[in-house]
Design a protein around this motif. Structure first.
Motif, short mmCIF file in Angstrom:
data_model
loop_
_atom_site.label_atom_id
_atom_site.label_comp_id
_atom_site.label_asym_id
_atom_site.label_seq_id
_atom_site.Cartn_x
_atom_site.Cartn_y
_atom_site.Cartn_z
N ASP A 109 -67.40 -7.61 -29.88
CA ASP A 109 -67.63 -7.46 -31.32
C ASP A 109 -66.33 -7.28 -32.08
OD1 ASP A 109 -66.90 -4.88 -30.74
OD2 ASP A 109 -68.88 -4.02 -30.99
N SER A 110 -66.40 -6.71 -33.23
CA SER A 110 -65.21 -6.55 -34.06
C SER A 110 -64.35 -5.35 -33.68
CB SER A 110 -65.62 -6.45 -35.53
OG SER A 110 -66.45 -5.31 -35.70
N THR A 111 -64.72 -4.65 -32.61
CA THR A 111 -63.94 -3.50 -32.16
C THR A 111 -62.60 -4.00 -31.62
OG1 THR A 111 -65.99 -2.41 -31.50
CG2 THR A 111 -63.95 -1.52 -30.59
N PRO A 112 -61.49 -3.38 -32.06
CA PRO A 112 -60.18 -3.84 -31.56
C PRO A 112 -60.02 -3.53 -30.06
CG PRO A 112 -59.93 -1.95 -33.04
CD PRO A 112 -61.39 -2.31 -33.03
N ASP A 113 -59.23 -4.35 -29.39
CA ASP A 113 -58.92 -4.11 -27.99
C ASP A 113 -58.16 -2.80 -27.85
OD1 ASP A 113 -60.10 -6.52 -27.42
OD2 ASP A 113 -58.22 -7.60 -27.19
N LEU A 114 -58.30 -2.18 -26.67
CA LEU A 114 -57.62 -0.92 -26.38
C LEU A 114 -56.89 -1.03 -25.05
CD1 LEU A 114 -60.46 1.70 -27.02
CD2 LEU A 114 -58.49 1.27 -28.48
N VAL A 115 -55.86 -0.22 -24.90
CA VAL A 115 -55.18 -0.05 -23.62
C VAL A 115 -55.25 1.42 -23.29
CG1 VAL A 115 -52.99 -0.21 -22.38
CG2 VAL A 115 -53.61 -1.99 -24.02
N CYS A 116 -55.66 1.73 -22.06
CA CYS A 116 -55.76 3.11 -21.61
C CYS A 116 -54.74 3.34 -20.50
CB CYS A 116 -57.18 3.40 -21.10
SG CYS A 116 -57.36 5.05 -20.39
N VAL A 117 -53.96 4.40 -20.66
CA VAL A 117 -52.99 4.80 -19.64
C VAL A 117 -53.36 6.23 -19.24
CG1 VAL A 117 -50.56 5.23 -19.13
CG2 VAL A 117 -51.20 3.35 -20.65
N GLU A 118 -53.63 6.42 -17.95
CA GLU A 118 -53.98 7.75 -17.47
C GLU A 118 -52.74 8.47 -16.97
OE1 GLU A 118 -57.16 7.70 -14.63
OE2 GLU A 118 -58.51 6.67 -16.01
N THR A 119 -52.61 9.71 -17.41
CA THR A 119 -51.52 10.56 -16.94
C THR A 119 -52.13 11.67 -16.09
OG1 THR A 119 -51.61 12.05 -18.85
CG2 THR A 119 -50.23 10.07 -19.07
N MET A 120 -51.33 12.60 -15.66
CA MET A 120 -51.82 13.67 -14.80
C MET A 120 -53.00 14.42 -15.43
SD MET A 120 -51.32 15.36 -11.89
CE MET A 120 -49.69 14.94 -11.41
N ASN A 121 -52.89 14.76 -16.69
CA ASN A 121 -53.92 15.59 -17.33
C ASN A 121 -54.67 14.92 -18.47
OD1 ASN A 121 -53.37 17.90 -15.73
ND2 ASN A 121 -51.57 18.30 -16.96
N HIS A 122 -54.26 13.73 -18.88
CA HIS A 122 -54.85 13.11 -20.05
C HIS A 122 -54.95 11.60 -19.90
CE1 HIS A 122 -54.23 16.89 -22.22
NE2 HIS A 122 -53.00 16.89 -21.75
N SER A 123 -55.77 11.03 -20.73
CA SER A 123 -55.80 9.58 -20.89
C SER A 123 -55.28 9.29 -22.29
CB SER A 123 -57.22 9.03 -20.76
OG SER A 123 -57.68 9.21 -19.45
N VAL A 124 -54.37 8.34 -22.39
CA VAL A 124 -53.78 7.98 -23.68
C VAL A 124 -54.27 6.58 -24.03
CG1 VAL A 124 -51.63 7.65 -24.95
CG2 VAL A 124 -51.75 9.38 -23.14
N TYR A 125 -54.74 6.41 -25.25
CA TYR A 125 -55.26 5.11 -25.68
C TYR A 125 -54.34 4.52 -26.74
CZ TYR A 125 -59.51 6.36 -23.25
OH TYR A 125 -60.41 6.71 -22.28
N PHE A 126 -54.02 3.24 -26.56
CA PHE A 126 -53.21 2.51 -27.53
C PHE A 126 -54.09 1.43 -28.15
CE2 PHE A 126 -50.26 3.92 -24.21
CZ PHE A 126 -49.35 4.63 -24.97
N GLU A 127 -54.14 1.39 -29.46
CA GLU A 127 -54.93 0.36 -30.13
C GLU A 127 -54.11 -0.43 -31.13
OE1 GLU A 127 -57.74 2.00 -33.20
OE2 GLU A 127 -57.34 3.83 -32.06
N GLY A 128 -52.86 -0.05 -31.32
CA GLY A 128 -52.01 -0.79 -32.24
C GLY A 128 -51.78 -2.21 -31.73
N GLU A 129 -51.70 -3.14 -32.65
CA GLU A 129 -51.57 -4.55 -32.28
C GLU A 129 -50.34 -4.81 -31.40
OE1 GLU A 129 -50.92 -8.70 -34.64
OE2 GLU A 129 -52.29 -7.25 -35.57
N ALA A 130 -49.22 -4.19 -31.74
CA ALA A 130 -47.98 -4.41 -30.97
C ALA A 130 -48.12 -3.85 -29.55
CB ALA A 130 -46.79 -3.78 -31.68
N ASP A 131 -48.71 -2.65 -29.41
CA ASP A 131 -48.90 -2.06 -28.09
C ASP A 131 -49.83 -2.92 -27.24
OD1 ASP A 131 -47.31 0.25 -28.46
OD2 ASP A 131 -48.96 1.25 -29.51
N VAL A 132 -50.96 -3.32 -27.81
CA VAL A 132 -51.92 -4.13 -27.07
C VAL A 132 -51.29 -5.45 -26.66
CG1 VAL A 132 -54.13 -5.35 -27.21
CG2 VAL A 132 -53.94 -3.01 -28.09
N ARG A 133 -50.51 -6.06 -27.55
CA ARG A 133 -49.85 -7.33 -27.25
C ARG A 133 -48.87 -7.16 -26.08
NH1 ARG A 133 -48.58 -8.84 -32.01
NH2 ARG A 133 -46.64 -7.70 -32.12
#
Length: 165
Positions: A109-133
């Motif tokens: 759908d129209s939901t933007p793509d995401l990138v998930c990076v898991e660290t020791m204690n957290h998951s970090v999500y990137f949704e910015g166009e440059a990061d996803v690219r």
């Protein structure tokens, strides 16, 4: 090894190695949660593309029986109609994906793509166009260097055979 492709035994051993601060009960709970996510995912309409470094397949996590079970599970998963699993052959230790594992989430759908990076204690999500690219380019480049679709099965069968010797 992507969490969505791990066996319970493999997940349990891996979590215990990565999080020695956790109790046995907490480790079991996290491994069980990982497997329930896996079951929910495989029952839905989602498509899984997984790129696994061959080096990860040769590093033993747990005892030989746990590793054999994990390899057999991957072989079965490779035959799933909505799974596309490829193995990145041995390469120099440094390549664009060597900074660590990441998960790319694509939505219809129209939901933007995401990138998930898991660290020791957290998951970090990137949704910015440059990061996803950036992550998309790294993933695409590694995907092209991976073994063709039929070769991961050959590679996994050989590794299972070697584990029995």
């Amino acid at each position: 090894m992507p969490g969505l492709l791990q066996t319970h035994g493999y997940a349990r051993h891996l979590i215990a190695l990565l999080r020695p601060d956790l109790t046995t009960t907490e480790i079991d709970a996290l491994a069980t949660l990982r497997i329930s996510r896996q079951k929910a995912f495989t029952q839905g309409p989602q498509h899984l593309r997984a790129l696994i470094c061959q080096r990860a397949l040769t590093r033993s996590v747990g005892d030989p029986a746990t590793m054999k079970e994990q390899l057999e599970h991957l072989l079965t998963a490779a035959d799933h109609p909505r799974h596309d699993i490829r193995v990145l052959p041995y390469e120099p230790l440094i390549h664009p994906g060597a900074s660590g594992p990441f998960v790319m989430l694509h939505f219809d759908d129209s939901t933007p793509d995401l990138v998930c990076v898991e660290t020791m204690n957290h998951s970090v999500y990137f949704e910015g166009e440059a990061d996803v690219r950036t992550y998309t380019e790294v993933y695409s480049g590694l995907w092209e260097r991976a073994l063709p679709p039929s070769d991961p099965r050959i590679c996994l069968r050989q590794m299972i055979k070697e584990s029995q010797q």
